[in-house]
Write a protein that holds these residues in place. Structure first.
Motif, PDB file in Angstrom:
ATOM      1  N   ALA A 247       0.711  -1.107   0.028  1.00 40.00           N
ATOM      2  CA  ALA A 247      -0.077   0.111   0.076  1.00 40.00           C
ATOM      3  C   ALA A 247       0.873   1.182  -0.111  1.00 40.00           C
ATOM      4  CB  ALA A 247      -1.129  -0.172   1.327  1.00 40.00           C
ATOM      5  N   GLY A 248       1.936   1.267  -0.837  1.00 43.08           N
ATOM      6  CA  GLY A 248       2.793   2.403  -1.013  1.00 43.08           C
ATOM      7  C   GLY A 248       3.720   2.664   0.202  1.00 43.08           C
ATOM      8  N   ARG A 249       3.806   1.674   1.272  1.00 43.42           N
ATOM      9  CA  ARG A 249       4.587   1.749   2.432  1.00 43.42           C
ATOM     10  C   ARG A 249       5.722   0.848   2.424  1.00 43.42           C
ATOM     11  NH1 ARG A 249       0.900   2.274   7.776  1.00 43.42           N
ATOM     12  NH2 ARG A 249       0.241   0.343   7.130  1.00 43.42           N
ATOM     13  N   LYS A 250       6.830   1.022   2.854  1.00 46.14           N
ATOM     14  CA  LYS A 250       7.999   0.172   3.128  1.00 46.14           C
ATOM     15  C   LYS A 250       7.745  -0.624   4.187  1.00 46.14           C
ATOM     16  CE  LYS A 250      11.149  -0.207   1.134  1.00 46.14           C
ATOM     17  NZ  LYS A 250      12.381   0.308   0.989  1.00 46.14           N
ATOM     18  N   MET A 251       7.873  -1.954   4.014  1.00 45.13           N
ATOM     19  CA  MET A 251       7.642  -2.773   5.294  1.00 45.13           C
ATOM     20  C   MET A 251       8.758  -3.491   5.529  1.00 45.13           C
ATOM     21  SD  MET A 251       4.184  -2.262   5.753  1.00 45.13           S
ATOM     22  CE  MET A 251       3.581  -3.618   6.808  1.00 45.13           C
ATOM     23  N   LEU A 252       9.123  -3.855   7.016  1.00 43.89           N
ATOM     24  CA  LEU A 252      10.278  -4.526   7.308  1.00 43.89           C
ATOM     25  C   LEU A 252       9.897  -5.610   8.290  1.00 43.89           C
ATOM     26  CD1 LEU A 252      12.765  -1.558   8.187  1.00 43.89           C
ATOM     27  CD2 LEU A 252      12.499  -2.823   6.251  1.00 43.89           C
ATOM     28  N   PRO A 253      10.641  -6.649   8.232  1.00 40.91           N
ATOM     29  CA  PRO A 253      10.517  -7.815   8.944  1.00 40.91           C
ATOM     30  C   PRO A 253      11.134  -7.696  10.265  1.00 40.91           C
ATOM     31  CG  PRO A 253      12.086  -8.367   7.496  1.00 40.91           C
ATOM     32  CD  PRO A 253      11.517  -7.163   6.993  1.00 40.91           C
ATOM     33  N   VAL A 254      10.360  -7.752  11.544  1.00 35.87           N
ATOM     34  CA  VAL A 254      10.938  -7.603  12.756  1.00 35.87           C
ATOM     35  C   VAL A 254      10.624  -8.757  13.654  1.00 35.87           C
ATOM     36  CG1 VAL A 254      10.764  -6.035  14.747  1.00 35.87           C
ATOM     37  CG2 VAL A 254      10.585  -5.080  12.719  1.00 35.87           C
ATOM     38  N   GLN A 255      11.691  -9.303  14.232  1.00 31.97           N
ATOM     39  CA  GLN A 255      11.781 -10.264  15.103  1.00 31.97           C
ATOM     40  C   GLN A 255      11.502  -9.927  16.532  1.00 31.97           C
ATOM     41  OE1 GLN A 255      14.896 -13.318  15.170  1.00 31.97           O
ATOM     42  NE2 GLN A 255      13.282 -14.898  15.754  1.00 31.97           N
ATOM     43  N   PHE A 256      10.230 -10.272  17.335  1.00 32.85           N
ATOM     44  CA  PHE A 256      10.259  -9.700  18.730  1.00 32.85           C
ATOM     45  C   PHE A 256      10.840 -10.921  19.482  1.00 32.85           C
ATOM     46  CE2 PHE A 256       7.163  -7.499  16.308  1.00 32.85           C
ATOM     47  CZ  PHE A 256       6.978  -6.207  17.072  1.00 32.85           C
ATOM     48  N   LEU A 257      10.535 -10.414  20.830  1.00 30.10           N
ATOM     49  CA  LEU A 257      11.430 -11.382  21.782  1.00 30.10           C
ATOM     50  C   LEU A 257      10.837 -12.699  22.009  1.00 30.10           C
ATOM     51  CD1 LEU A 257      11.844  -8.677  24.559  1.00 30.10           C
ATOM     52  CD2 LEU A 257      13.680  -9.379  23.025  1.00 30.10           C
ATOM     53  N   ASP A 258       9.509 -12.842  21.536  1.00 29.47           N
ATOM     54  CA  ASP A 258       8.884 -14.190  21.641  1.00 29.47           C
ATOM     55  C   ASP A 258       9.179 -15.004  20.320  1.00 29.47           C
ATOM     56  OD1 ASP A 258       7.571 -12.863  19.853  1.00 29.47           O
ATOM     57  OD2 ASP A 258       5.575 -13.222  20.701  1.00 29.47           O
ATOM     58  N   GLY A 259      10.127 -14.631  19.576  1.00 33.35           N
ATOM     59  CA  GLY A 259      10.463 -15.100  18.386  1.00 33.35           C
ATOM     60  C   GLY A 259       9.365 -14.936  17.316  1.00 33.35           C
ATOM     61  N   ALA A 260       8.368 -14.469  17.049  1.00 27.37           N
ATOM     62  CA  ALA A 260       7.383 -14.027  16.460  1.00 27.37           C
ATOM     63  C   ALA A 260       7.835 -13.033  15.338  1.00 27.37           C
ATOM     64  CB  ALA A 260       5.850 -13.665  16.722  1.00 27.37           C
ATOM     65  N   VAL A 261       7.879 -13.304  14.121  1.00 23.83           N
ATOM     66  CA  VAL A 261       8.305 -12.219  12.930  1.00 23.83           C
ATOM     67  C   VAL A 261       7.158 -11.723  12.409  1.00 23.83           C
ATOM     68  CG1 VAL A 261       9.585 -11.774  10.998  1.00 23.83           C
ATOM     69  CG2 VAL A 261      10.610 -13.491  12.622  1.00 23.83           C
ATOM     70  N   LYS A 262       7.219 -10.201  12.330  1.00 24.73           N
ATOM     71  CA  LYS A 262       5.949  -9.564  11.870  1.00 24.73           C
ATOM     72  C   LYS A 262       6.369  -8.470  11.058  1.00 24.73           C
ATOM     73  CE  LYS A 262       2.945 -10.175  15.754  1.00 24.73           C
ATOM     74  NZ  LYS A 262       1.922  -9.633  16.883  1.00 24.73           N
ATOM     75  N   TRP A 263       5.799  -8.276  10.044  1.00 20.55           N
ATOM     76  CA  TRP A 263       5.795  -7.186   9.053  1.00 20.55           C
ATOM     77  C   TRP A 263       5.170  -5.891   9.243  1.00 20.55           C
ATOM     78  CZ3 TRP A 263       9.205  -7.380   4.652  1.00 20.55           C
ATOM     79  CH2 TRP A 263       9.485  -8.854   4.407  1.00 20.55           C
ATOM     80  N   LEU A 264       6.199  -4.828   9.588  1.00 21.27           N
ATOM     81  CA  LEU A 264       5.429  -3.684  10.164  1.00 21.27           C
ATOM     82  C   LEU A 264       6.166  -2.466   9.101  1.00 21.27           C
ATOM     83  CD1 LEU A 264       6.686  -4.293  13.816  1.00 21.27           C
ATOM     84  CD2 LEU A 264       4.080  -4.386  12.606  1.00 21.27           C
TER      85      LEU A 264
END
Length: 269
Positions: A88-105
């Motif tokens: 949607a026109g926004r740059k998304m980066l994958p971030v790995q949180f402390l619980d191990g989950a990876v989310k695109w933000l």
């Protein structure tokens, strides 16, 4: 319309139409394509093309491996992983949180964690406050982990009737500098219940997991039944040898045992 203007319009239309494909190109590929057209276009036209490409593929400001946190919730953070995409026109980066989950933000929603926390006065002046939801989560976490001194965790946590005086030993133990307590109430006032409430409180606060009840032999069955029915503790009656074996095999694991004073006395002679 001259040739350059017509060329620029066609390129801009192609970029707009192919934005979904451009997002999957690497940065090196985009720079290569842009540099090839530099010789064919004058500087103003090249600037227009570069600006349109930057809109479709924003420049990466936060590299992989950087520790980041959410701007709206500084308590949630993680590490940026390799990769990027445009959504949607926004740059998304994958971030790995402390619980191990990876989310695109969205990159715009992230900020780099400074090596040193900014002074509190600067955070106030910048209007950097955590959300009410974060405050509620923090209080809930502190309650369930037993870190609030003004909360009695054994209250309404057992199958017992409420009598205020039975919680006095719990409060005395919490305020005791030695973490020890002697209960010497009259017969029939509920010393078994008071001891069970203390154990329930310790399990909630400090994750106590090893319980040994030492009592006269005639009361062993009563203690085992009370612990099971009122406090949900599955205790077993043991003698001296069984207790030694239980302790040797526990290795940090929890247990609940009831033993008579007679069975633990050392043999005479």
């Amino acid at each position: 319309m001259n040739t350059d203007q017509d060329h620029v319009r066609r390129l801009l239309a192609l970029i707009e139409a192919a934005s979904d494909s451009i997002e999957y190109l690497s940065d090196d590929d985009v720079r290569s394509e842009l540099s090839e057209g530099r010789a064919r276009l004058d500087p103003p036209a090249h600037t227009i093309i570069a600006a349109q490409l930057a809109r479709v593929r924003p420049e990466t400001l936060i590299p992989a491996g950087m520790q980041v946190r959410l701007k709206t919730d500084p308590t949630r953070g993680g590490v940026v992983q390799p990769g990027e995409k445009v959504q949607a026109g926004r740059k998304m980066l994958p971030v790995q949180f402390l619980d191990g989950a990876v989310k695109w933000l969205p990159e715009s929603a992230l900020e780099v964690v400074p090596p040193v926390a900014p002074p509190l006065v600067d955070r106030f002046s910048d209007g950097r406050f955590a959300s009410p939801e974060w405050l509620r989560r923090t209080f809930a976490r502190n309650r369930v982990t037993g870190r609030l001194s003004n909360v009695v965790y054994s209250m309404e946590a057992t199958e017992t009737d409420f009598y205020a005086y039975q919680f006095k030993p719990v409060l005395k133990l919490l305020n005791s500098p030695t973490d020890a307590l002697l209960i010497a109430d009259e017969v029939g006032l509920g010393k078994t219940i008071e001891a069970g409430l203390i154990w329930t409180e310790l399990r909630a606060r400090v994750e106590a997991n090893r319980l040994l009840v030492l009592c006269p032999k005639t009361l062993c069955d009563k203690w085992r039944t009370e612990l099971d029915d009122r406090f949900g503790v599955d205790a077993r009656i043991v003698d001296a040898s069984e207790l030694v074996e239980l302790l040797s095999r526990s290795n940090g694991r929890g247990f609940a045992a009831v033993a008579s004073m007679q069975s633990l006395r050392p043999p005479r002679g």
